[in-house]
Design a protein around this motif. Structure first.
Motif, PDB file in Angstrom:
ATOM      1  N   GLY A  72     -11.320   7.100  -0.827  1.00  0.00           N
ATOM      2  CA  GLY A  72     -12.124   6.845  -2.032  1.00  0.00           C
ATOM      3  C   GLY A  72     -12.846   5.522  -1.984  1.00  0.00           C
ATOM      4  N   THR A  73     -12.775   4.817  -3.091  1.00  0.00           N
ATOM      5  CA  THR A  73     -13.462   3.533  -3.222  1.00  0.00           C
ATOM      6  C   THR A  73     -12.999   2.543  -2.160  1.00  0.00           C
ATOM      7  OG1 THR A  73     -13.903   3.806  -5.563  1.00  0.00           O
ATOM      8  CG2 THR A  73     -13.625   1.555  -4.800  1.00  0.00           C
ATOM      9  N   ALA A  74     -11.716   2.567  -1.833  1.00  0.00           N
ATOM     10  CA  ALA A  74     -11.197   1.622  -0.840  1.00  0.00           C
ATOM     11  C   ALA A  74     -11.875   1.859   0.508  1.00  0.00           C
ATOM     12  CB  ALA A  74      -9.686   1.790  -0.726  1.00  0.00           C
ATOM     13  N   MET A  75     -12.181   3.133   0.813  1.00  0.00           N
ATOM     14  CA  MET A  75     -12.879   3.433   2.071  1.00  0.00           C
ATOM     15  C   MET A  75     -14.297   2.859   2.009  1.00  0.00           C
ATOM     16  SD  MET A  75     -14.965   5.391   4.073  1.00  0.00           S
ATOM     17  CE  MET A  75     -15.552   6.814   3.198  1.00  0.00           C
ATOM     18  N   TYR A 129      -5.504  -1.053   6.733  1.00  0.00           N
ATOM     19  CA  TYR A 129      -5.363  -0.004   5.725  1.00  0.00           C
ATOM     20  C   TYR A 129      -5.615  -0.619   4.354  1.00  0.00           C
ATOM     21  CZ  TYR A 129      -3.533   2.630   9.526  1.00  0.00           C
ATOM     22  OH  TYR A 129      -3.433   3.267  10.731  1.00  0.00           O
ATOM     23  N   ILE A 130      -6.589  -0.062   3.644  1.00  0.00           N
ATOM     24  CA  ILE A 130      -6.906  -0.625   2.319  1.00  0.00           C
ATOM     25  C   ILE A 130      -6.418   0.348   1.259  1.00  0.00           C
ATOM     26  CG2 ILE A 130      -8.715  -1.673   0.910  1.00  0.00           C
ATOM     27  CD1 ILE A 130     -10.590  -1.342   3.340  1.00  0.00           C
ATOM     28  N   SER A 131      -5.673  -0.165   0.304  1.00  0.00           N
ATOM     29  CA  SER A 131      -5.252   0.686  -0.810  1.00  0.00           C
ATOM     30  C   SER A 131      -4.938  -0.188  -2.018  1.00  0.00           C
ATOM     31  CB  SER A 131      -4.024   1.503  -0.424  1.00  0.00           C
ATOM     32  OG  SER A 131      -3.564   2.240  -1.526  1.00  0.00           O
ATOM     33  N   GLN A 132      -5.714   0.010  -3.066  1.00  0.00           N
ATOM     34  CA  GLN A 132      -5.465  -0.742  -4.304  1.00  0.00           C
ATOM     35  C   GLN A 132      -4.017  -0.564  -4.718  1.00  0.00           C
ATOM     36  OE1 GLN A 132      -4.496  -1.572  -8.075  1.00  0.00           O
ATOM     37  NE2 GLN A 132      -4.940   0.599  -7.824  1.00  0.00           N
ATOM     38  N   SER A 133      -3.602   0.689  -4.868  1.00  0.00           N
ATOM     39  CA  SER A 133      -2.259   0.969  -5.374  1.00  0.00           C
ATOM     40  C   SER A 133      -1.189   0.742  -4.321  1.00  0.00           C
ATOM     41  CB  SER A 133      -2.177   2.432  -5.818  1.00  0.00           C
ATOM     42  OG  SER A 133      -2.390   3.277  -4.693  1.00  0.00           O
ATOM     43  N   GLY A 134      -1.579   0.915  -3.061  1.00  0.00           N
ATOM     44  CA  GLY A 134      -0.588   0.836  -1.980  1.00  0.00           C
ATOM     45  C   GLY A 134       0.288   2.071  -1.923  1.00  0.00           C
ATOM     46  N   GLU A 135      -0.098   3.124  -2.652  1.00  0.00           N
ATOM     47  CA  GLU A 135       0.747   4.320  -2.725  1.00  0.00           C
ATOM     48  C   GLU A 135       0.015   5.585  -2.310  1.00  0.00           C
ATOM     49  OE1 GLU A 135       3.795   3.926  -3.162  1.00  0.00           O
ATOM     50  OE2 GLU A 135       3.942   1.986  -4.160  1.00  0.00           O
ATOM     51  N   THR A 136      -1.217   5.508  -1.875  1.00  0.00           N
ATOM     52  CA  THR A 136      -1.978   6.709  -1.544  1.00  0.00           C
ATOM     53  C   THR A 136      -1.337   7.408  -0.339  1.00  0.00           C
ATOM     54  OG1 THR A 136      -3.953   5.735  -2.456  1.00  0.00           O
ATOM     55  CG2 THR A 136      -4.286   7.557  -0.936  1.00  0.00           C
ATOM     56  N   ALA A 137      -0.929   8.658  -0.543  1.00  0.00           N
ATOM     57  CA  ALA A 137      -0.124   9.358   0.467  1.00  0.00           C
ATOM     58  C   ALA A 137      -0.835   9.426   1.817  1.00  0.00           C
ATOM     59  CB  ALA A 137       0.211  10.758  -0.046  1.00  0.00           C
ATOM     60  N   ALA A 153      -8.028   1.617 -15.326  1.00  0.00           N
ATOM     61  CA  ALA A 153      -9.018   2.707 -15.381  1.00  0.00           C
ATOM     62  C   ALA A 153      -8.955   3.478 -14.065  1.00  0.00           C
ATOM     63  CB  ALA A 153     -10.413   2.142 -15.585  1.00  0.00           C
ATOM     64  N   VAL A 154      -9.069   4.791 -14.151  1.00  0.00           N
ATOM     65  CA  VAL A 154      -8.981   5.601 -12.935  1.00  0.00           C
ATOM     66  C   VAL A 154     -10.105   5.230 -11.963  1.00  0.00           C
ATOM     67  CG1 VAL A 154      -9.258   7.957 -12.066  1.00  0.00           C
ATOM     68  CG2 VAL A 154      -7.653   7.501 -13.916  1.00  0.00           C
ATOM     69  N   ALA A 155     -11.315   5.029 -12.483  1.00  0.00           N
ATOM     70  CA  ALA A 155     -12.426   4.652 -11.602  1.00  0.00           C
ATOM     71  C   ALA A 155     -12.274   3.179 -11.235  1.00  0.00           C
ATOM     72  CB  ALA A 155     -13.751   4.899 -12.305  1.00  0.00           C
ATOM     73  N   ALA A 162     -12.936  -6.969  -5.112  1.00  0.00           N
ATOM     74  CA  ALA A 162     -11.926  -7.877  -4.529  1.00  0.00           C
ATOM     75  C   ALA A 162     -11.633  -7.475  -3.079  1.00  0.00           C
ATOM     76  CB  ALA A 162     -10.649  -7.854  -5.366  1.00  0.00           C
ATOM     77  N   GLN A 163     -11.646  -6.171  -2.812  1.00  0.00           N
ATOM     78  CA  GLN A 163     -11.395  -5.709  -1.426  1.00  0.00           C
ATOM     79  C   GLN A 163     -12.517  -6.168  -0.493  1.00  0.00           C
ATOM     80  OE1 GLN A 163     -11.156  -1.565  -2.394  1.00  0.00           O
ATOM     81  NE2 GLN A 163      -8.945  -1.594  -2.738  1.00  0.00           N
ATOM     82  N   VAL A 164     -13.770  -6.008  -0.952  1.00  0.00           N
ATOM     83  CA  VAL A 164     -14.897  -6.427  -0.099  1.00  0.00           C
ATOM     84  C   VAL A 164     -14.812  -7.938   0.136  1.00  0.00           C
ATOM     85  CG1 VAL A 164     -17.410  -6.514   0.151  1.00  0.00           C
ATOM     86  CG2 VAL A 164     -16.343  -4.513  -0.887  1.00  0.00           C
TER      87      VAL A 164
HETATM   88  C1  G6P Z   1      -8.038   7.731  -6.252  1.00  0.00           C
HETATM   89  C2  G6P Z   1      -8.611   6.795  -7.286  1.00  0.00           C
HETATM   90  C3  G6P Z   1      -9.731   5.970  -6.652  1.00  0.00           C
HETATM   91  C4  G6P Z   1      -9.205   5.235  -5.433  1.00  0.00           C
HETATM   92  C5  G6P Z   1      -8.551   6.171  -4.425  1.00  0.00           C
HETATM   93  C6  G6P Z   1      -7.775   5.402  -3.371  1.00  0.00           C
HETATM   94  O1  G6P Z   1      -8.969   8.694  -5.909  1.00  0.00           O
HETATM   95  O2  G6P Z   1      -9.107   7.530  -8.386  1.00  0.00           O
HETATM   96  O3  G6P Z   1     -10.192   5.037  -7.608  1.00  0.00           O
HETATM   97  O4  G6P Z   1     -10.266   4.577  -4.797  1.00  0.00           O
HETATM   98  O5  G6P Z   1      -7.597   7.007  -5.090  1.00  0.00           O
HETATM   99  O6  G6P Z   1      -6.746   4.709  -4.006  1.00  0.00           O
HETATM  100  P1  G6P Z   1      -6.017   3.437  -3.423  1.00  0.00           P
HETATM  101  O7  G6P Z   1      -4.988   3.074  -4.442  1.00  0.00           O
HETATM  102  O8  G6P Z   1      -5.428   3.862  -2.114  1.00  0.00           O
HETATM  103  O9  G6P Z   1      -7.042   2.376  -3.251  1.00  0.00           O
END
Ligand code: G6P
Length: 606
Positions: free
Chosen positions: A302-305, A346-354, A398-400, A407-409
């Motif tokens: 997603g956005t992290a990519m 590896y970029i992940s805001q949440s750090g939990e993306t499977a 927010a989900v988006a 901050a990642q960039v």
């Molecule tokens: C979901 C969220 C996106 C996010 C993506 C990756 O699709 O809705 O906003 O960019 O996951 O999430 P991460 O936590 O790994 O950055």
């Protein structure tokens, strides 16, 4: 996906659980439910719909117990309905379970349990868990042994919080590949999928590793590994304020988070960059190592990519290291060429993306070094990687994603400088880039002044059916991010293309009145970009130009001027009007900006 919470202490659990669930609703919001232990009985209330509906259904139910668990769901197996909502009970109503994750072998387990006489009331994968626990319990095992045996049978991912009416003074929790944290209060504990749920209650959290278990009592917590051996866990301090996870006067989290960007970028910069050498806490790579790298992979979803795509050029131009950016869900299945000389970020805001976690595990198997870039201390990805570095964006609800992206960039740009400095590369661009990064917070403040203009613009285009985003070079990844923001929260179909690609297909879709948003921040590419814009204007498109350049007068529909900056980091500024555009269009359409349909913030299933 799915949020789970639990409480054990001296206070009434019901309001604490509802409050925790509301704070976690960004993880899923199609149904919700709660179980409270009271007088050695499990009270269960669950419903299709949001946490608000659950609250309305439960507020007059006299739920006085001080131990409970609750869940907000993002459906995977079984459509959103009252029956499919969690918690799920076993047939004898001895155990209640809330679950985040997916049990891959549930149908096999379900058939086995059906043969033993168990009945199933839902279509979920989760319902096998309480029944499986009961199956072992009925053979004479106690609560903890039954849980331990049951999870050995599970394939897939799970974070579980479990009540047992016969051992009514405790909650047992465990996890594998899905997040779970335990907040510590005074004679009370708060269980949650994520720390923001209970930041108003505590800053002290325990994190479980895969297959660890915790037995939590009001005034005691014991940790066990998968062999039920006692283990020790340290408390981690989370320094996010409780306020940072609240709206603080803004109508929506997304708008608040857009406006927080000057500060989140500043915090990310000040933790790493000064006029001297870059120092990144937790990262130590030698010149020798970096000199021998054959390739960098940046992997994310997603956005992290998109943050990876936006910074590929810095690694290649400044560090002179070949850099590839990959979607985690593709990377892991395409047998990428990696070895011990490859560096994987590896970029992940949440750090939990499977998918991102699985892609990281793949690289580790091939013995290459891994760096996690996350916003969440203690998140799964940071516990797997060789090194972990952090964006300091604060909780993003927010989900988006908005402030996490910028901050990642910022952090990736600083990381590239760190590599270049360690490699002792002598390039005057590095000094200029450092100075320009330090100037970013002020520039972001300046961009935010386009707010009213964008709000007006959104009133004119919110009824559109299709919107195209185009850009060349560094503006192409920013177009991808702008397009993603718009489709996520406004449900308008939108696509992004490299401007030069238009005539290889997408131009066939351009007709009278279609909106085309074009980003132009690279002086060297102005002429080519303008030619592409002319091609769509000729075919009737309305063009909206986001630029920091002096463009020749033309018949554009709208120009949005942004401050100029170093071309390497321009996506940080050019994306902000696009975030605002998506936000205001969604508002004009009367949609729920923070919780768009079908999406969840943290995608813990593959
Ligand atoms: C979901 C969220 C996106 C996010 C993506 C990756 O699709 O809705 O906003 O960019 O996951 O999430 P991460 O936590 O790994 O950055």
């Amino acid at each position: 996906m799915c949020g789970i919470v639990g409480y054990i202490g001296q206070k009434k659990a019901h309001p604490i659980l509802i409050n925790g669930l509301s704070n976690l609703e960004y993880r899923g919001y199609d149904s919700a439910g709660i179980s409270i232990l009271e007088n050695n009985d499990i009270k269960l209330i669950k419903t299709k719909g949001r946490v608000k509906t659950l609250f309305e259904k439960t507020e007059n139910e006299n739920l006085n117990g001080t131990i409970g668990i609750a869940h907000t769901r993002w459906a995977t197996h079984g459509k959103p309905s009252d029956e499919n909502s969690h918690p799920h009970l076993d047939n004898s109503k001895t155990f209640a379970v809330v679950h985040n994750g997916i049990i891959e072998n549930y149908s096999e387990l379900r058939n086995m349990l059906i043969e033993k006489g168990y009945k199933f009331l839902s279509q979920t994968d989760t319902e096998v868990i309480p029944n499986l626990i009961h199956f072992y319990y009925s053979k004479g095992n106690d609560f903890i042994h039954s849980v331990s045996l049951a999870i050995k049978d599970l394939k897939g991912s799970f974070a579980l919080s479990i009540l047992c009416k016969d051992e009514a003074n405790k909650i047992i929790v465990t996890r594998k590949d899905s997040p779970l944290v335990i907040g510590k209060g005074k004679d009370e504990f708060f269980i949650s999928s994520d720390t923001p749920a209970y930041l108003d209650k505590t800053k002290e959290f325990y994190f479980l590793d895969d297959l660890d278990m915790a037995v939590i009592q009001q005034d005691d917590i014991k940790f066990y590994n998968s062999n039920l051996k006692n283990i020790k866990k340290d408390i981690k301090l989370i320094d996010w304020s409780a306020d940072s996870a609240q709206k603080n006067g803004y109508e929506d989290f997304m708008l608040k988070e857009i406006y927080e960007q000057p500060n989140s970028i500043k915090a990310t910069i000040s933790s790493t960059l000064s006029k001297d050498k870059v120092q990144i806490e937790g990262l130590e790579l030698s010149k020798e190592y970096l000199k021998n790298i054959n390739k960098i992979f940046i992997v994310a979803c997603g956005t992290a990519m998109h943050a990876g795509l936006a910074t590929k050029k810095i690694f290649e131009s400044i560090c002179k290291i070949q850099t590839e950016v990959d979607l985690a869900s593709e990377f892991r299945y395409r047998d990428p060429l990696i070895d011990e000389k490859t560096l994987c970020l590896y970029i992940s805001q949440s750090g939990e993306t499977a998918d991102t976690i699985a892609a990281l595990k793949l690289a580790k198997e091939k013995n290459c070094k891994t760096i996690a870039i996350s916003n969440v201390i203690g998140s799964s990805i940071t516990r797997e990687a060789d090194f972990s570095i952090y964006t300091h964006a604060g909780p993003e609800i927010a989900v988006a994603s908005t402030k996490a992206y910028t901050a990642q960039v910022t952090l990736l740009s600083i990381l590239a400088i760190y590599f270049a400095e360690t490699l002792e590369i002598n390039n005057p661009d590095i000094k200029i880039l450092k100075k320009d990064i330090l100037d970013l917070p002020n520039k972001v403040d300046e961009v935010l002044q386009v707010n009213d203009d964008i709000k007006e613009l959104s009133k004119k285009i919110y009824k559109e059916k299709d919107v195209f985003f185009i850009g060349r070079g560094i503006d192409y990844p920013a177009s991808l991010e702008g397009s993603l923001k718009l489709k996520e929260i406004s449900y308008i179909h939108s696509d992004a293309y490299a401007s030069g690609e238009l005539k290889h297909g997408p131009i066939a879709l351009i007709e009278d009145g279609i909106s085309v948003v074009s980003i132009i921040t690279d002086e060297k590419l102005i002429e080519k970009s303008i030619s592409n814009i002319q091609e769509v204007i000729t075919r009737g498109a309305k063009t909206i130009i986001v630029t920091n350049q002096n463009l020749p007068a033309n018949n554009f529909y709208k120009i949005v001027n942004i401050p100029s900056t170093n071309p390497y980091i321009s996506p940080i500024l050019s994306v902000i009007p696009l975030q605002l555009l998506a936000y205001y269009i969604s508002k004009e359409k009367g949609l729920d900006v923070d919780k768009p349909r079908n999406l969840a913030k943290s995608v813990t299933v593959e």
